[in-house]
Design an enzyme around this catalytic site. Structure first.
Site, mmCIF file in Angstrom:
data_model
loop_
_atom_site.group_PDB
_atom_site.id
_atom_site.type_symbol
_atom_site.label_atom_id
_atom_site.label_comp_id
_atom_site.label_asym_id
_atom_site.label_seq_id
_atom_site.Cartn_x
_atom_site.Cartn_y
_atom_site.Cartn_z
ATOM 1 N N LYS A 153 -10.099 -1.511 -3.291
ATOM 2 C CA LYS A 153 -10.896 -2.753 -3.080
ATOM 3 C C LYS A 153 -11.522 -2.841 -4.438
ATOM 4 O O LYS A 153 -11.940 -2.055 -5.388
ATOM 5 C CB LYS A 153 -12.266 -2.085 -2.202
ATOM 6 C CG LYS A 153 -13.032 -3.247 -1.784
ATOM 7 C CD LYS A 153 -14.178 -2.638 -0.896
ATOM 8 C CE LYS A 153 -15.157 -3.708 -0.650
ATOM 9 N NZ LYS A 153 -16.272 -3.487 0.499
ATOM 10 N N GLU A 157 -11.780 2.358 5.951
ATOM 11 C CA GLU A 157 -11.174 3.169 6.830
ATOM 12 C C GLU A 157 -10.792 2.480 8.218
ATOM 13 O O GLU A 157 -9.849 2.645 8.807
ATOM 14 C CB GLU A 157 -11.980 4.312 7.292
ATOM 15 C CG GLU A 157 -12.229 5.469 6.074
ATOM 16 C CD GLU A 157 -13.307 4.941 5.039
ATOM 17 O OE1 GLU A 157 -13.671 3.635 4.828
ATOM 18 O OE2 GLU A 157 -13.842 5.949 4.358
ATOM 19 N N TYR A 180 10.611 -5.860 4.703
ATOM 20 C CA TYR A 180 9.429 -5.863 4.034
ATOM 21 C C TYR A 180 8.328 -7.188 3.785
ATOM 22 O O TYR A 180 7.271 -7.335 3.998
ATOM 23 C CB TYR A 180 9.348 -5.036 2.426
ATOM 24 C CG TYR A 180 10.467 -5.644 1.653
ATOM 25 C CD1 TYR A 180 10.636 -6.888 1.139
ATOM 26 C CD2 TYR A 180 11.583 -5.086 1.320
ATOM 27 C CE1 TYR A 180 11.448 -7.400 0.088
ATOM 28 C CE2 TYR A 180 12.606 -5.479 0.820
ATOM 29 C CZ TYR A 180 12.543 -6.774 0.092
ATOM 30 O OH TYR A 180 13.632 -7.108 -0.773
HETATM 31 N N1 LIG Z 1 -15.426 5.471 2.062
HETATM 32 C C1 LIG Z 1 -16.062 4.418 2.108
HETATM 33 N N2 LIG Z 1 -17.257 4.241 1.180
HETATM 34 C C2 LIG Z 1 -17.671 2.976 1.116
HETATM 35 C C3 LIG Z 1 -16.984 2.046 1.691
HETATM 36 C C4 LIG Z 1 -15.835 2.205 2.463
HETATM 37 O O1 LIG Z 1 -15.270 1.200 3.197
HETATM 38 N N3 LIG Z 1 -15.512 3.150 2.625
HETATM 39 N N4 LIG Z 1 -17.657 0.683 1.590
HETATM 40 C C5 LIG Z 1 -18.805 0.581 0.840
HETATM 41 C C6 LIG Z 1 -19.274 -0.895 0.521
HETATM 42 O O2 LIG Z 1 -18.902 -1.807 1.242
HETATM 43 C C7 LIG Z 1 -18.925 -0.822 -0.913
HETATM 44 O O3 LIG Z 1 -17.403 -1.399 -1.163
HETATM 45 C C8 LIG Z 1 -19.774 -2.085 -1.540
HETATM 46 O O4 LIG Z 1 -19.880 -1.923 -2.976
HETATM 47 C C9 LIG Z 1 -19.576 1.810 0.240
HETATM 48 N N5 LIG Z 1 -18.772 2.908 0.297
#
Ligand SMILES: Nc1nc2c(c(=O)[nH]1)N=C([C@H](O)[C@@H](O)CO)CN2
Length: 117
Positions: free
Chosen positions: A98, A73, A53
């Protein structure tokens, strides 16, 4: 199937769709579960017989430093492709958070599962 896991691994990476996000590093927290038969390592007590790991955690850190994805994604897709191929994983489940990306939410993110147990 046994599971080797990593929980709460934080990595810094450039990620996001908005202009301001292209110029900063943001923190992702990764929880990863990997299907792996640990019977051989149980018997041998040898690291070479199991899924290391620490090595996987290092791979994730390297990947975060080497890519600048727009979407979570895409980050998760690249990561899973690499780990499945390198370690021949039959099953993997990943949760990527995030942190602080959306107002009033501690984290946002994805859970993705591939393969079968
Ligand atoms: N399904 C997702 N939705 C959003 C993403 C993502 O990566 N996948 N990213 C954003 C923006 O970058 C956000 O993180 C900034 O606040 C928005 N929606």
């Amino acid at each position: 199937m046994d599971t080797v896991f990593i929980e709460g691994l934080t990595v810094e990476t450039v990620i996001g769709v908005y202009d301001w996000e292209r110029n900063v590093r943001q923190t992702l927290s990764v929880d990863l579960e990997m299907g792996f038969d640990v019977a051989n390592a149980m018997a041998s007590d040898n690291l070479k017989d199991t899924l290391n790991y620490a090595e996987v955690a290092n791979d994730i850190q390297q990947l975060a430093g080497n890519h600048q994805c727009l979407l979570l994604e895409a980050f998760v897709g690249i990561l899973l492709d690499q780990l499945i191929q390198k370690y021949h994983l039959p099953w993997v489940r990943i949760k990527v958070r995030k942190l602080g990306a959306v107002a009033n939410a501690a984290s946002v993110g994805l859970v993705v599962e591939r393969g079968s147990r």
